[in-house]
Design a protein around this motif. Sequence first.
Motif: not given
Length: 534
Positions: A177, A182, A187
Amino acid sequence: MDISSLRERLAAHGQEHLLQFWDVLTEAQKKTLYNDLNELDLEEVLRFYKKTVSSLNEEQTKLDERMEPIPADMHGSVTRTPLEKIKDYEETGLREVSNGSVGVLLLAGGQGTRLGVDYPKGMYDVNLPSRKTLYQLQAERILRLQHLAKEKFGKCGEIPWYIMTSEHTKEPTMDFFARHSYFGLEKENLVVFEQGMLPCFTFDGRIILEAPHKLARAPDGNGGLYRALREKNVLEDMERRGIKYVHVYCVDNILVKMADPIFIGYCLSKGADCGAKVVEKAFPTEAVGVVCRVDGIYQVVEYSEITLKTAQKRNTDGRLTFSAGNICNHFFTTQFLKKVVYDYESSMMHHVAKKKIAHVTPEGRAHKPDKPNGIKMEKFVFDVFQFANTLAVWEVIREDEFAPLKNGDGAEKDTPTTCRHALFSLHHRYLLNAGGTLVDSEGEPLPLIPRPEDRVVPDSVSPAAAPKCPTTVNANTEFNNNDAQKEMRWDECPVVVEISPLVSYAGEGLDHLVANKKFTCPLSINPPAKKIDV
């Protein structure tokens, strides 16, 4: 290191063999093993083992006479519900999303061993034109749903994504990720936590050594979720964020609709503290568990626990009486989860999984058995149904929402190819419903579900001479054709339609893009270059 005390404690529980290689270990290996054994709650895991195996010795009777289907008023279906009511459910769900009351929780502890890879299954690429992984598809569906809720109610509620990994998948998942920024999510809205691990046992109750200095351990099943919610402070995080409702699902379903507003709205309309999304069993002997009641208690009953006669039982309308096939797709209120975590989790039984467990021989050599040599203990996420006051079941169309990825290509089902084709088929139907048409190179509409004979190239045709998938004229900057896909043979991809989740969550918003237009495959529909406001 107080090795003498450790030896005494192990011997008191018949586990002194765990130190049989102590004298030949390096100092680093001694430290590793000593710490593992000291941190292990030996009394607890042995209690788990004894309680679990004792249930195996009990006479296993069929459940036929004790079973009853979920009451009709709590067993809704997308195919038997008026459209206006479905829209009401959807509006209710979207409102909760816009209020920031909904979270999603992904069960992602498994590695892709059966797929032939050594990384987390969520990182798997099933060879879509976009080459998006399962994780990316799911992240983009979350972003789109947030956008739809804001568009509907003017409030930007964020959907936190909780991902339960295992010891083997946590770090690779977090790194993945981070490397991909992400996938556009914030985040802080990605919460990765690790489920528990339990030692593996021989059939006579001895903990297995995987290596001279290492215990053989395995994840405690997806039902280990409830213990992890407490021990990793995840439930506390949900309460801090004001999350009232949680959608729990497995990573391997390429068609999953995270935080499905229709499902959430339906469960809320029933006042349910727990919900199960199901598909209708394809045939009586399909090897899937069914959601039902046993002695008035909600649970999932496996096919092996009932007789063929009961599996074949039908209602007056011809449908199977026990038809609610479990797909590990659930709704929970956080209040219900709180009760489970603090009041019921410790009383939940483990299930036995007889496995081939790699171990070290008395001579210190690694050995992989060719038949089961021990057990792993696990709990299932649906074990908590028994504690629900009200459980709502929502039946969806299998082809719309369930295509699991479990096996490598070459297996009979649940492969990258079956998943890829399931998504193409779904997106083809989205295209048709929005007024678009997919045609072949002669301008003839492609069939919705290609016939088997349409997918087979005669033996007399060499692979090199097999017809290619036609390409699309790239007249609209929002439509792209992946050049790599132009060489895919049409027997492998009779229909190739991929619609980005950033464009459409469940087929909505396509009319202005595709209505009254014709397209050839492979077709990819992507958002404009600008970032979608979520």
